[in-house]
Design a protein around this motif. Structure first.
Motif, PDB file in Angstrom:
ATOM      1  N   ILE A 203      -9.435   2.053   2.892  1.00 26.22           N
ATOM      2  CA  ILE A 203     -10.062   2.507   4.126  1.00 26.22           C
ATOM      3  C   ILE A 203      -9.460   4.013   4.054  1.00 26.22           C
ATOM      4  O   ILE A 203      -8.390   4.653   4.142  1.00 26.22           O
ATOM      5  CB  ILE A 203      -9.256   1.849   5.342  1.00 26.22           C
ATOM      6  CG1 ILE A 203     -10.193   2.303   6.657  1.00 26.22           C
ATOM      7  CG2 ILE A 203      -7.645   1.873   5.280  1.00 26.22           C
ATOM      8  CD1 ILE A 203      -9.934   1.203   7.748  1.00 26.22           C
ATOM      9  N   GLU A 204     -10.712   4.823   4.563  1.00 23.14           N
ATOM     10  CA  GLU A 204     -10.639   6.439   4.668  1.00 23.14           C
ATOM     11  C   GLU A 204     -10.032   6.555   6.180  1.00 23.14           C
ATOM     12  O   GLU A 204     -10.476   5.874   6.992  1.00 23.14           O
ATOM     13  CB  GLU A 204     -11.770   6.884   4.081  1.00 23.14           C
ATOM     14  CG  GLU A 204     -11.846   8.471   4.241  1.00 23.14           C
ATOM     15  CD  GLU A 204     -12.559   9.055   5.264  1.00 23.14           C
ATOM     16  OE1 GLU A 204     -12.448  10.215   5.559  1.00 23.14           O
ATOM     17  OE2 GLU A 204     -13.178   8.064   5.917  1.00 23.14           O
ATOM     18  N   TYR A 205      -9.626   7.899   6.306  1.00 24.18           N
ATOM     19  CA  TYR A 205      -9.173   8.285   7.697  1.00 24.18           C
ATOM     20  C   TYR A 205     -10.231   8.038   8.681  1.00 24.18           C
ATOM     21  O   TYR A 205      -9.942   7.511   9.738  1.00 24.18           O
ATOM     22  CB  TYR A 205      -8.781   9.714   7.488  1.00 24.18           C
ATOM     23  CG  TYR A 205      -8.034  10.158   8.987  1.00 24.18           C
ATOM     24  CD1 TYR A 205      -6.797   9.868   9.405  1.00 24.18           C
ATOM     25  CD2 TYR A 205      -8.936  11.130   9.784  1.00 24.18           C
ATOM     26  CE1 TYR A 205      -6.334  10.463  10.557  1.00 24.18           C
ATOM     27  CE2 TYR A 205      -8.559  11.589  11.067  1.00 24.18           C
ATOM     28  CZ  TYR A 205      -7.101  11.041  11.590  1.00 24.18           C
ATOM     29  OH  TYR A 205      -6.646  11.437  12.597  1.00 24.18           O
TER      30      TYR A 205
ATOM     31  N   LEU B 212      -2.747  -1.681   4.569  1.00 24.16           N
ATOM     32  CA  LEU B 212      -1.528  -1.965   5.461  1.00 24.16           C
ATOM     33  C   LEU B 212      -0.821  -0.741   5.642  1.00 24.16           C
ATOM     34  O   LEU B 212      -0.437  -0.357   6.698  1.00 24.16           O
ATOM     35  CB  LEU B 212      -0.803  -3.138   5.182  1.00 24.16           C
ATOM     36  CG  LEU B 212       0.486  -3.211   5.813  1.00 24.16           C
ATOM     37  CD1 LEU B 212       0.067  -3.738   7.433  1.00 24.16           C
ATOM     38  CD2 LEU B 212       1.253  -4.736   5.551  1.00 24.16           C
ATOM     39  N   GLU B 213      -0.451  -0.212   4.485  1.00 21.89           N
ATOM     40  CA  GLU B 213       0.317   1.306   4.429  1.00 21.89           C
ATOM     41  C   GLU B 213      -0.199   2.194   5.320  1.00 21.89           C
ATOM     42  O   GLU B 213       0.558   2.915   5.892  1.00 21.89           O
ATOM     43  CB  GLU B 213       0.459   1.718   3.213  1.00 21.89           C
ATOM     44  CG  GLU B 213       1.230   2.670   2.774  1.00 21.89           C
ATOM     45  CD  GLU B 213       1.736   3.339   1.590  1.00 21.89           C
ATOM     46  OE1 GLU B 213       1.961   4.344   1.340  1.00 21.89           O
ATOM     47  OE2 GLU B 213       1.194   2.343   0.675  1.00 21.89           O
ATOM     48  N   TYR B 214      -1.550   2.594   5.122  1.00 25.68           N
ATOM     49  CA  TYR B 214      -2.201   3.543   6.178  1.00 25.68           C
ATOM     50  C   TYR B 214      -2.398   3.059   7.565  1.00 25.68           C
ATOM     51  O   TYR B 214      -2.029   3.898   8.276  1.00 25.68           O
ATOM     52  CB  TYR B 214      -3.821   3.589   5.625  1.00 25.68           C
ATOM     53  CG  TYR B 214      -3.930   3.781   4.082  1.00 25.68           C
ATOM     54  CD1 TYR B 214      -3.177   4.959   3.508  1.00 25.68           C
ATOM     55  CD2 TYR B 214      -4.881   3.229   3.302  1.00 25.68           C
ATOM     56  CE1 TYR B 214      -3.104   5.112   2.241  1.00 25.68           C
ATOM     57  CE2 TYR B 214      -5.115   3.699   1.803  1.00 25.68           C
ATOM     58  CZ  TYR B 214      -4.201   4.844   1.317  1.00 25.68           C
ATOM     59  OH  TYR B 214      -4.491   5.015   0.178  1.00 25.68           O
ATOM     60  N   ILE B 215      -2.325   1.834   7.811  1.00 21.51           N
ATOM     61  CA  ILE B 215      -2.282   1.414   9.338  1.00 21.51           C
ATOM     62  C   ILE B 215      -1.199   1.550   9.890  1.00 21.51           C
ATOM     63  O   ILE B 215      -0.963   1.895  10.825  1.00 21.51           O
ATOM     64  CB  ILE B 215      -2.472  -0.061   9.418  1.00 21.51           C
ATOM     65  CG1 ILE B 215      -4.366   0.060   9.038  1.00 21.51           C
ATOM     66  CG2 ILE B 215      -2.641  -0.604  10.827  1.00 21.51           C
ATOM     67  CD1 ILE B 215      -4.982  -1.510   9.266  1.00 21.51           C
ATOM     68  N   ARG B 216       0.068   1.350   9.082  1.00 18.97           N
ATOM     69  CA  ARG B 216       1.355   1.758   9.537  1.00 18.97           C
ATOM     70  C   ARG B 216       1.557   3.124   9.577  1.00 18.97           C
ATOM     71  O   ARG B 216       2.282   3.567  10.711  1.00 18.97           O
ATOM     72  CB  ARG B 216       2.378   1.072   8.397  1.00 18.97           C
ATOM     73  CG  ARG B 216       2.653  -0.405   8.609  1.00 18.97           C
ATOM     74  CD  ARG B 216       3.501  -1.027   7.674  1.00 18.97           C
ATOM     75  NE  ARG B 216       3.508  -2.519   7.806  1.00 18.97           N
ATOM     76  CZ  ARG B 216       4.392  -3.231   6.923  1.00 18.97           C
ATOM     77  NH1 ARG B 216       4.471  -2.772   5.607  1.00 18.97           N
ATOM     78  NH2 ARG B 216       4.236  -4.167   7.050  1.00 18.97           N
ATOM     79  N   ALA B 217       1.134   4.010   8.902  1.00 22.38           N
ATOM     80  CA  ALA B 217       1.460   5.349   8.788  1.00 22.38           C
ATOM     81  C   ALA B 217       0.844   6.013   9.952  1.00 22.38           C
ATOM     82  O   ALA B 217       1.236   7.021  10.718  1.00 22.38           O
ATOM     83  CB  ALA B 217       0.921   5.787   7.662  1.00 22.38           C
TER      84      ALA B 217
END
Length: 547
Positions: A480-482, A512-517
């Protein structure tokens, strides 16, 4: 099963190499004429490039020399560079074009661009090759008729051929038709046979006994009885030939990697794309210094090697030795070969590029890709062969962009009486859903180009179903991109404002890592994040007393 001994393998390779030579050498000479070059250039191309690839390539059976597609692309580019057809200029231009092709392939290997071969989709390549096949057939028709036309493009050439029909040489046409019928019959009754060698031998024999040259039938003419001499490229043609070399390099690699993979046995090492770039590049670069035209792996000749039991690249070395023997011993005989026989060989083995059944198959599966194939086919006919490559690449990239920009969003249900989760479809009308729970599954990579379309699909489904809870099943989203992440966050906010609850389900680790960040995971809280769709359904049915 007992493995063949080393001696048996060597014997098989010798037989395969000689059999391949009987097919490759006549076709190589014929393809040289397609490029507007002397037939000796075809022999040179079946000599040096084949040796170099045999030493460096990763395929055990790939046979590298000239091919139909490369021949017509080469001829087109040489026609631009040497419009007057001066023989000395043609040889220099050929060396420069082949050297550029080799340098580009080696450069692509250094940059690890082997994946570029996948940038032309199969439907587009089908259309491109069909266009090339039709162009080649028309290009050879004047030789069948014994006439000469000035080439001005596909449609104009058709009119020119029609205009010259009254000047047809009946003897030349008779020889050509006989050769075509004999080749087709032998290929049908005896696949992968040395049919080209039989046709060439018969043509030379007829020319010898009847004196076809004096009867007005065009023959090959003088062929130097020697190995190729050193030919140096010239820097003055680099700028002019570079665009064509890019297209030829791409097609050389695409054909080579496709043929190599098609005939690789399961027990053999994998074909390494970047190493293939290096091997075909070095083959072309070395071939340029010895008068060869651009080379690549040929499907039909590789099929012959595999069909008669070839096991290693020693078969290609045997074929190269046969090419050298032909240049040293048989050149005087080859000079008697009728041009009409070479034209017949080109036509018979170029018709295979035109595959109507593939067009039909593509249309049955995906009509949009059928349109791309048709556009690539017409692009070659309308704009020319080299421009046709650009059309093919652009269409492939447009197709890729279209598929990436239009991901599906499915409504998910459960197979009744089981724990199987799957998209709702007319094929499964009994699948159950849960009142008030809408499970949506977007698929593929979510990024800036498709984020709005996904958001619109989700919003439309939410408006249609008016659920209490919207659960986004992200199990099929691998990245998933920004911009897309911002879209998901904004969508969650709108859903909440409408009095509904949004759950995020089955996130892949990287997503999941991106969503957490981003802080989105904290905003949702653990009560709105679920590790699986089954867990989300169980929680919903328990919390809202659903059966």
């Amino acid at each position: 099963m007992k493995k063949p001994s080393i001696v048996a393998i060597q014997r098989l390779d010798v037989v395969a190499g000689l059999t391949a030579a009987a097919v490759v050498l006549p076709k190589a000479m014929a393809y040289a004429t397609v490029a507007g070059l002397p037939v000796s250039v075809g022999l040179y191309t079946a000599f040096v490039p084949m040796i170099v690839y045999a030493l460096l390539g990763t395929s055990r059976v790939l046979s590298v020399s000239s091919t139909t597609t490369l021949a017509i692309l080469t001829g087109t580019q040489l026609g631009f560079a040497v419009p007057d057809g001066d023989p000395d200029k043609l040889i220099t231009a050929t060396a420069t074009l082949t050297a550029l092709t080799g340098a580009l392939l080696i450069g692509a290997s250094v940059l690890r661009l082997g994946f570029v071969a996948n940038f032309i989709s199969s439907p587009v390549l089908t259309g491109f090759k069909a266009g090339i096949g039709l162009v080649i057939v028309l290009d050879q028709v004047p030789k069948l008729l014994g006439v000469h036309i000035a080439k001005e493009g596909f449609l104009r050439d058709i009119l020119s051929v029609a205009h010259h029909l009254p000047n047809t040489s009946l003897l030349t046409l008779t020889i050509a038709i006989a050769a075509i019928l004999a080749l087709l019959a032998m290929e049908r009754l005896w696949p992968h046979s040395p049919a080209p060698l039989v046709a060439v031998s018969a043509g030379i024999g007829l020319s010898w006994f009847v004196g076809l040259d004096s009867a007005g039938v065009a023959i090959v003419g003088f062929i130097p009885q020697s190995l190729p001499s050193i030919t140096l490229p010239t820097l003055s043609l680099v700028q002019q030939l570079l665009p064509g070399a890019l297209g030829i390099a791409l097609m050389s690699f695409t054909e080579s990697i496709a043929a190599g993979r098609a005939f690789a046995a399961p027990a053999e090492p994998l074909i390494k794309a970047d190493r293939e770039l290096l091997a075909t590049g070095a083959a072309n670069l070395a071939g340029a210094l010895f008068g060869a035209m651009p080379a690549g792996g040929g499907t039909s000749q590789t099929a012959v090697v595999r069909a008669v039991g070839g096991q290693t690249q020693k078969a290609s070395l045997v074929t190269a030795c046969a090419a050298a023997a032909t240049m040293l011993l048989l050149a005087p005989l080859l000079s008697l070969l009728p041009q009409a026989v070479l034209a017949a060989i080109v036509i018979v083995y170029s018709i295979g590029l035109i595959k109507p059944a593939e067009f039909v198959s593509i249309r049955k599966v995906r009509r949009m890709e059928f349109r791309w194939a048709l556009a690539a086919f017409l692009g070659v006919l309308a704009f020319g062969t080299l421009q046709g490559i650009v059309v093919a690449i652009v269409l492939s990239l447009v197709g890729l962009a279209s598929q990436s920009a239009n991901p599906n969003v499915y409504v998910i249900g459960r197979k009744r009486g089981t724990d199987v989760i799957r998209p709702l479809s007319p094929e499964h009308p009994d699948d159950e859903t849960f009142e008030g729970l809408l499970i949506l599954r977007p698929e593929g990579r979510l990024f800036f180009a498709n984020a709005q379309r996904v958001a619109d699909q989700i919003q439309a489904l939410v408006v249609e179903h008016k659920p209490r809870v919207v659960a986004l099943d992200m199990s099929r989203v691998f990245d998933i991109e920004y911009s897309a992440l911002q879209m998901i966050m904004e969508g969650e906010r709108r859903i909440t404002e409408q009095g509904m609850t949004c759950w995020i389900v089955a996130l892949n680790p990287s997503v999941l890592e991106y969503i957490r960040a981003s802080g989105f995971a904290d905003r949702l809280g653990p009560e709105r994040l679920f590790s699986s769709v089954r867990g989300a359904i169980q929680h919903y049915t328990t919390s809202f007393n659903q059966n």
